[in-house]
Design an enzyme around this catalytic site. Structure first.
Site, PDB file in Angstrom:
ATOM      1  CD  GLU A   1      40.102  35.334  37.678  1.00  0.00           C
ATOM      2  OE1 GLU A   1      40.427  36.023  38.651  1.00  0.00           O
ATOM      3  OE2 GLU A   1      40.128  35.738  36.504  1.00  0.00           O
TER       4      GLU A   1
ATOM      5  N   GLY B   1      35.666  43.448  37.510  1.00  0.00           N
ATOM      6  CA  GLY B   1      36.493  44.636  37.360  1.00  0.00           C
ATOM      7  C   GLY B   1      37.684  44.590  38.296  1.00  0.00           C
ATOM      8  CE1 TYR B   2      37.729  41.303  41.565  1.00  0.00           C
ATOM      9  CE2 TYR B   2      39.730  40.023  41.898  1.00  0.00           C
ATOM     10  CZ  TYR B   2      38.447  40.339  42.266  1.00  0.00           C
ATOM     11  OH  TYR B   2      37.880  39.707  43.334  1.00  0.00           O
TER      12      TYR B   2
END
Lengths: 369, 391
Positions: B249, B132-133
């Protein structure tokens, strides 16, 4: 994929020796004096043993391998040092070591390793490194051979002691060692853009004895391919050094130069181009190291990696030197400023031993298309 | 050295004995990936066995400490495992944001209790995580996020929304950036929370993309209660964790730039489709583009190797993930462009069966240089953090 401790030490000592003995100011002084080599540099490099880096211990070399040669060339690219290191100590020594008999190697390699003797490969006749179009011929005459042909654009050819002449015939290519002073050899010297000299060499019925033949008649193909790999990977290493140095100087300038009331390095348009170029240089570092390591390991991927590295570094160094001049603005175009020297040497390195198109084409063929 | 040879031998034997036949076939599409989680339906018995067996050895996370169920392997051993897996074409047993992103951050920032609680379930694939960014108004400028977490004593109360949450509709838990302080510079009021997607007040809505697929969601939080023990690290210091996690990421997404295992090279693929003349790809312009691409692709693969080796030797630079992310995603976009060129008009099929895969992958790849920080954000990071160019 990292340098060993010995390789790193060699790189550090090369940086030191070259910054002391061959700064850009030395190249400028050489050019302004109209000289065709850097006085004193080759003897300093010879004292350090560099001409013997790829030559086996048995022939008085350092047997340090191609990664070793590459790190020296990278540092040479940074200072634009001029010497017969690549042409003689790396390329010609490799070909003699590949093809030569025990006797021939004993006769020539120790001299190359000490720096006392210089040799150059004289193969190309087209100007675009098309070694499939060699017309130079060797005709047997008793125990001797008679050589005729024209070789073009041989860098360091004007003051080399020994020419490695490639001839072609029905059996395939052959290599002969011809002393540059031999009767029938003539050499026309041209000044080229980076202040070096390129020699156009004519052999007019040059008679050499049978022991001038390296290997057998028509038996040089594999050794020449290996030598092309060596020349490509090592030349890529030199271009990598040019790219890194040009880039560092350019980034330094972006941090200094002010326009519109700010450092020009604050402008995103320039920041992104610099960052892009940095990434390309990082990628070309890996290409060079892998190609050099593959030579030392004599891996089957050797040729693919060598052509990949030469093609990649040719593109990147073009980009780095173009951006170097562009980002310096007007001053980058002046002779007084050093950045142009990098663009000029890069132009020569890009052409040496096959340009981008040659190696991209070779790469594609090797990859089966 | 002897130890490593023995390890290679043992690993080879174990893989031969334990990797099911269908897990040695190249993946045909994204559908063949195994993501695990509470609701996962295995596509085959082989997929299930492969995950169980690998997880049992900790080899879904080869380098993580064995005390949490990881493989506990050294860098050299992990490299050998990777080589032996690709030797037989073994698929990755588990694709997971827990493995690629959350886990490394937990190992560094979580309490012992949290590590014990969360890490084993990442390794065995029991819990599927989402990230959740991004928010509707916090994309490239991620730190301006506004999803609010109020401290209610024993829990935080979460209100707000996220966007571009990959597979939020399929995930079991979320690692989420929330704002816990509004009265300070934007980077200093962010915290890092973990919570169950089954919590009351969480809802998701898939976003249909130009490719026709929906790998991303909008995610809404309406008075979601999260126990305070699920905060990772220090309150208001979540940005540091967020950044650390982003480097993982980026490295993961940068890996898209690598050539797929078992795939033919671009040039050979083009030659197979367009034909050859005198042994060369008949279309000279395509041959030129293919060789240029393959040269970059090869040099990029070597760069990942080099940076990995440098990191192992303690010579790495922290910002290298930005280089890999930027370069790898641009390369993958070019790869998909060339696949489309080679595929010619056949490549335009948009059927939902596998025939449409080419064009969907092409469209999907356009997101590569947006997700995980755009190419432009990566260039900013390189310019400022590595090159030290002035702000």
């Amino acid at each position: 994929m990292i340098l060993s401790e010995e390789q790193q030490l060699l790189k550090d000592s090369a940086k030191l020796l070259l910054s002391e003995n061959a700064p850009i100011s030395a190249l400028r002084a050489m050019r302004d004096a109209g000289e065709d080599h850097m006085p004193g540099l080759w003897s300093k490099m010879s004292e350090a043993g560099w001409p013997g880096i790829v030559i086996p211990d048995a022939y008085s070399g350092l047997e340090f391998g191609y990664v070793g040669a590459g790190v020296v060339l990278e540092e040479m690219g940074r200072t634009l040092a001029l010497s017969p290191f690549l042409s003689s100590a790396v390329v010609a020594a490799t070909l003699i070591n590949q093809l030569g008999s025990e006797q021939q190697k004993e006769k020539y390699l120790p001299g190359i390793a000490s720096g006392d003797l210089t040799a150059v490969l004289a193969a190309d006749e087209t100007g675009y490194f098309d070694l499939s179009s060699i017309e130079a011929k060797a005709t047997a005459s008793g125990d001797d051979f008679v050589l005729s042909g024209n070789k073009r654009g041989v860098i360091d050819g004007h003051n080399a002691d020994l020419l490695l002449i490639v001839t072609d015939g029905d059996e395939g290519p052959s290599v002969f060692m011809v002393e540059s002073g031999a009767s029938g050899v003539s050499c026309e010297t041209r000044l080229i853009i980076d202040s070096q000299r390129a020699a156009d060499i004519t052999l007019n019925s040059v008679t050499v004895s049978g022991d001038a033949l390296l290997g057998s008649i028509g038996g040089a193909s594999d050794a020449i391919e290996f030598t092309i790999d060596v020349a490509a990977a090592c030349s890529a290493a030199e271009m990598l050094g040019i790219s890194i140095e040009t880039f560092e100087r350019t980034v330094g300038y972006l941090k200094e130069r002010e326009q519109f009331g700010s450092k020009i390095g604050t402008f995103q348009g320039l920041q992104h181009r610099a960052a892009q170029l940095f990434a390309e240089i990082e990628v070309s570092k890996s290409a060079v190291l892998a190609a050099l390591q593959a030579l030392d390991a004599n891996s089957e991927k050797r040729s693919v990696l060598a052509s990949m590295a030469k093609a990649k570094c040719s593109k990147v160094v073009r980009n780095a030197t173009e951006e170097g001049v562009q980002m310096h603005g007007g001053i980058g175009m002046t002779d007084e400023f050093d950045i142009g020297f990098f663009m000029k040497r890069a132009a020569v390195c890009r052409q040496a031993y096959g340009d981008y198109h040659f190696h991209a084409d070779r790469f594609a063929s090797l990859r089966g298309y | 050295m002897e130890h490593l040879e023995q390890f290679r031998q043992d690993t080879r034997e174990w893989l031969e004995a334990n990797c099911p036949e269908d897990m040695r076939q190249p993946m045909r599409s994204d559908e063949d990936q195994c993501w695990g989680g509470r609701n996962w339906v295995f596509t085959s018995e082989g997929q299930k066995l492969w995950l169980e067996r690998m997880a049992d050895k900790g080899w879904t996370a080869p380098r993580w400490p064995s005390e949490y169920g990881g493989g506990g392997l050294s860098g050299e051993e992990a490299k050998i495992l990777g080589e032996e897996m690709s030797r037989i074409g073994a698929r990755r047993p588990l694709s997971s944001f827990g493995l690629d992103m959350l886990g490394p951050a937990l190992l560094l920032y979580a309490t012992e209790e949290q590590k014990q609680q969360y890490i084993p379930n990442i390794i065995n694939g029991k819990i599927r995580w989402c990230q959740g960014y991004s928010e509707p108004n916090a994309g490239s400028d991620l730190a301006s996020l506004r999803t609010k977490a109020e401290d209610m004593g024993d829990h935080y109360l979460i209100n707000g929304s996220k966007v571009w949450t990959s597979y939020a509709d399929k995930a079991d838990w979320i690692f989420c950036l929330v704002r816990t302080n509004f009265d300070c510079p934007k980077h200093e009021g962010i915290s890092f929370l973990l919570f169950d997607m089954a919590s009351e007040g969480v809802s998701t809505k898939p976003i249909k993309l130009i490719s026709g697929t929906s790998p991303f969601c909008e995610t809404f939080f309406d008075n979601v209660k999260v126990p305070t023990g699920q905060l990772v690290g220090t309150l208001n210091k979540g940005w540091e964790i967020a950044k650390y996690l982003l480097t993982h990421e980026r490295t993961m997404i940068g890996g898209f730039g690598l050539a797929g295992g078992g795939m033919k090279g671009m040039g050979q693929m083009a030659a197979a489709k367009r034909g050859t003349r005198d042994g060369r790809l008949r279309d000279a312009s395509l041959r030129t583009e293919a060789s240029s691409f393959e040269i970059d692709e090869m040099a990029f693969g070597l760069t990942i190797e080099r940076i990995t080796d440098e990191t192992k030797a303690g010579q790495g630079t922290g910002a290298s993930s930005s280089i890999l992310k930027m370069y790898g995603t641009e390369l993958n976009k070019l790869r998909q462009e060339l696949y489309m060129a080679i595929g010619s008009t056949d490549a335009l099929n948009f059927d939902t069966d596998s025939k449409g895969a080419l064009v969907r992958n092409w469209l999907r790849s356009k997101a590569n240089s947006i997700e995980g920080g755009t190419t432009e954000v990566q260039l900013n990071i390189i310019a400022k953090r590595i090159l030290g160019l002035p702000a």
